[in-house]
Design an enzyme around this catalytic site. Structure first.
Site, PDB file in Angstrom:
ATOM      1  N   LYS A  30       0.841  -1.205   0.000  1.00  0.00           N
ATOM      2  CA  LYS A  30       0.000   0.000   0.000  1.00  0.00           C
ATOM      3  C   LYS A  30       0.873   1.251   0.000  1.00  0.00           C
ATOM      4  CE  LYS A  30      -3.108  -0.028   3.212  1.00  0.00           C
ATOM      5  NZ  LYS A  30      -3.985   0.179   4.376  1.00  0.00           N
ATOM      6  N   ASP A  44      -6.042   3.348  13.391  1.00  0.00           N
ATOM      7  CA  ASP A  44      -6.656   2.244  12.655  1.00  0.00           C
ATOM      8  C   ASP A  44      -7.925   1.920  13.458  1.00  0.00           C
ATOM      9  OD1 ASP A  44      -5.730   0.211  10.335  1.00  0.00           O
ATOM     10  OD2 ASP A  44      -6.785  -0.960  11.826  1.00  0.00           O
ATOM     11  N   LYS A  68       3.011  -1.768  11.506  1.00  0.00           N
ATOM     12  CA  LYS A  68       1.673  -1.757  12.089  1.00  0.00           C
ATOM     13  C   LYS A  68       1.800  -2.149  13.544  1.00  0.00           C
ATOM     14  CE  LYS A  68      -2.633  -1.210  10.554  1.00  0.00           C
ATOM     15  NZ  LYS A  68      -3.148  -0.605   9.323  1.00  0.00           N
TER      16      LYS A  68
HETATM   17  N1  GLU Z   1      -4.288   2.425   9.405  1.00  0.00           N
HETATM   18  C1  GLU Z   1      -4.359   3.095   8.145  1.00  0.00           C
HETATM   19  C2  GLU Z   1      -4.049   2.116   7.043  1.00  0.00           C
HETATM   20  O1  GLU Z   1      -4.449   0.972   7.131  1.00  0.00           O
HETATM   21  C3  GLU Z   1      -3.543   4.378   8.125  1.00  0.00           C
HETATM   22  C4  GLU Z   1      -2.080   4.212   8.351  1.00  0.00           C
HETATM   23  C5  GLU Z   1      -1.319   5.539   8.460  1.00  0.00           C
HETATM   24  O2  GLU Z   1      -1.893   6.587   8.216  1.00  0.00           O
HETATM   25  O3  GLU Z   1      -0.129   5.472   8.794  1.00  0.00           O
HETATM   26  O4  GLU Z   1      -3.465   2.402   6.042  1.00  0.00           O
END
Ligand code: GLU
Length: 447
Positions: free
Chosen positions: A116, A168, A128
């Site tokens: 991503k 998240d 994460k």
């Molecule tokens: N938790 C979000 C995601 O799944 C945002 C992560 C972020 O902004 O660092 O991409």
């Protein structure tokens, strides 16, 4: 060994080394399967243990979080932070607070984040974290004490050039404020770039709360455009009713769709006249109530306890709650009812069975790692603003977000085409992201 054998052997090793981490296995298998056309074309991509390194996190931290509840009782939770890849930049990705959080869930999310973040083109590595802390029913004071206890350990592992967490599931502006407050207190630094998703007064960016949901719908806009269609006049089902789902619904309505259903963990809400977002906002974000309470104010609406919304007829479906929420049976029902596009607002909400069902029916599926990248992309914009001690106007952030989503869409589509898989957004996203990460890893040497 044939390429397929090589990939399967690697997958077996990963399963053996990471027992019981089923979501992680699922995410890895999906990527290894999807990138085979690229590996077949260029076998050197398997050299230097590149695939093995890609699937092994650079670092994994697990820690005890002790805090006191409102009755004065000591509570013990587990905290996690996985830095999966820093090939493209510092670790970047959210924190999830939910009772189902395990190391396997965090690793799947961190692994997805590699691809991503690569697709955003904004120089982001991937990580994460989170905790099995369950925020449901907790008071504001309990949330704050938990966040403080969590950050008391986490602060040693993060930094604006090392690892930048965000929100998240279960972690939004309120939690990030408490987390940042504790970080600032411990380190004696107002280092805004260490966390993203902060409130506007403490270094946050305009449009960050909306970004994941809006971004998913911008992606959908491009998908439909590529097929000569548009959002206006379509009926949509959005699962979830949290941050991603809410802003996806808002953008869908702004662009002329009618959102007829959404959900929470208690069931789904069906409002054939179109969900009233002002009411939903009040219930979910201001009063923090269950979704079922919506029907107390709207006569034509119904709440279906314990059910998922996949039987509600619609043209567009945006699963935005959680992983593996939409299975083959749900997908068949949606196909039967004439769905024309699927956009994953959540991370991996469609099971492999569901994806296959949509593929067989010729219904395009935008994978979460592409479609929901608007959140992390806007986090990168927040980091840029923090570094410059600046705050951009909402219209400027929104314009950049829209442009980023269009570029990601076009990249996925062009890459899929280039590998003779026209319209296969999953293949396009995985292959394009993989090429980027592989090139950076090779440039960095054998580390
Ligand atoms: N938790 C979000 C995601 O799944 C945002 C992560 C972020 O902004 O660092 O991409």
């Amino acid at each position: 060994m044939t390429l397929d054998d090589e990939v399967l052997t690697l997958f077996d090793q990963i399963v053996h080394r990471n027992p019981a981490e089923i979501e992680f296995h699922q995410a890895v298998l999906e990527v290894l399967t999807a990138i085979r056309p690229a590996l077949r074309r260029d076998r050197s991509l398997c050299d230097a243990g590149l695939l093995e390194r890609l699937c092994e996190p650079e670092r994994q931290t697990m820690f005890r979080v002790v805090w006191t509840d409102d009755r004065g009782k000591a509570q013990v939770n587990r905290g996690f932070r996985v830095g999966f890849s820093s090939a493209l930049g510092p670790y970047k990705g959210g924190l999830r607070f939910h009772r189902n959080v395990t190391l396997g869930v965090v690793k799947f999310l961190a692994f997805e984040q590699i691809f991503k973040n690569a697709l955003t083109g904004l120089g982001l590595g991937a990580g994460k974290g989170g905790s099995d802390f369950d925020p449901a029913g907790r008071s504001d004071g309990e949330i704050m004490r938990f966040c403080q206890a969590f950050m008391t350990e986490l602060h040693r592992h993060i930094g604006p050039c090392t690892d930048i967490p965000a929100g998240d599931v279960g972690v939004g502006g309120r939690e990030l404020g408490y987390l940042f407050g504790q970080y600032k207190r411990i380190t004696n630094r107002f280092d805004a770039g260490v966390l993203t998703g902060k409130g506007l007064l403490i270094g946050g960016s305009h449009v960050r709360p909306e970004a994941t949901g809006y971004g998913a719908i911008y992606f959908l806009e491009s998908m439909l455009e590529a097929r000569g269609e548009k959002i206006e006049g379509k009926r949509a089902v959005v699962s979830g009713s949290g941050n991603v789902a809410y802003y996806a619904m808002e953008k869908l309505q702004q662009l002329g769709a009618t959102v007829v259903a959404c959900s929470d963990s208690g069931g789904y809400l069906h409002d054939p006249a179109g969900i009233r977002l002002d009411l939903l906002h009040e219930l979910k974000f201001v009063r923090r109530r269950r979704l079922s309470t919506y029907v107390e104010s709207v006569a034509g609406a119904a709440f279906m306890p314990f059910e998922k919304p996949w039987d509600v007829p619609c043209d567009l479906v945006v699963p935005s709650a959680t992983q593996n929420e939409l299975d083959g049976v749900g997908a068949k029902s949606l196909v039967r009812n004439g769905v024309v596009a699927v956009v994953e607002g959540a991370n991996m909400p469609c099971t492999p069975d569901a994806v296959q069902t949509f593929r067989d029916a010729g219904v395009p599926v935008a994978p979460g790692k592409a479609a929901n990248a608007g959140g992390v992309a806007t986090s990168a914009f927040e980091m840029q603003q923090n570094a410059a001690r600046d705050q951009w106007q909402a219209v400027d952030v929104d314009r950049r977000l829209r442009g980023t989503m269009r570029t990601i869409h076009d990249t996925c589509l062009a890459t899929a085409d280039d590998h003779d898989l026209p319209g296969d957004y999953g293949a396009g996203a995985n292959i394009a992201a993989f090429h980027t990460v592989a090139a950076a890893m090779n440039a960095l040497g054998l580390i």
